[in-house]
Design a protein around this motif. Structure first.
Motif: not given
Length: 219
Positions: A69-71, A87-90, A204-212
């Motif tokens: 998955i990509a976001v 949503t992508a992480r979950t 890994h899903w835990s590496e998916a972090l937003p950039y604000y």
């Protein structure tokens, strides 16, 4: 050293989400056929309807058919970006698949490059309005053989004067101002993630972090 390029099985798919604006962009593909994608202008209803549209675009496939998955990770609106990344992480956690995060500005640069096709390795500057009169700015270059995109200057928050000075120090082929309707670049999110996946990346899903880039309110 020879790089091994992976390819998806025809019965496997990748899913991309773009929620950094009031629009929702979804795309799904096995990269053997043209991606299926759609954009909805949901505004404040994004959080209420995202799961409904996810279920619709997955059909007739199943969640188990997803390989990764990509976001879009931002920059963009705080709430929308957070909804997409969470949503992508979950999903990635539940399905035990990689979750790729792609810069909103990188996706826009990739789309612009594909639309023009008149420069081998273009250097593209991108800017987007940020809060409190500031600017999100970045500079990307398309890799040789269209093998993805590299950040020469990663997404950063600038004052208008600092961004103007930065641009004078770079020899860019193009300056793109990102304003609205960015969810249409969801196919670029999908393609850039696929290029990374092909070269062996499996975040890994835990590496998916937003950039604000900015705190959502003044402090």
């Amino acid at each position: 050293m020879t790089t091994i390029i992976k390819h998806l099985s025809p019965d496997k798919y990748a899913l991309a989400l773009h929620t950094t604006t009031p629009e929702l962009g979804l795309a799904i593909s096995n990269f053997a056929n043209y991606p299926q994608s759609q954009v909805w202008n949901l505004g404040r209803d994004l959080s209420s309807h995202i799961h409904q549209y996810l279920v619709e675009i997955i059909k007739p496939r199943t969640w188990a058919d997803l390989e990764f998955i990509a976001v879009a990770q931002g920059p963009g609106g705080f709430t929308g970006t957070r909804i997409g990344v969470v949503t992508a992480r979950t999903l990635a956690q539940q399905l035990n698949i990689p979750a790729f995060t792609i810069s909103t500005l990188a996706a826009l640069a990739w789309q612009a490059h594909k639309a023009q096709k008149n420069c081998q390795h273009p250097i593209i500057a991108l800017e987007m309005p940020a809060q409190r009169g500031q600017i999100f700015g970045a500079i990307y270059q398309v890799n040789p053989n269209n093998a993805g995109i590299t950040a020469l200057l990663s997404d950063t928050v600038f004052t208008p004067s600092a961004w103007k000075e930065t641009l004078t120090n770079w020899h860019t082929n193009q300056l793109i101002s990102a304003t609205s309707h960015l969810a249409v670049t969801v196919n670029s999110i999908l393609e850039l993630a696929y290029l990374d996946w092909q070269h062996g990346k499996n975040p890994h899903w835990s590496e998916a972090l937003p950039y604000y880039g900015q705190h959502p309110v003044d402090i």
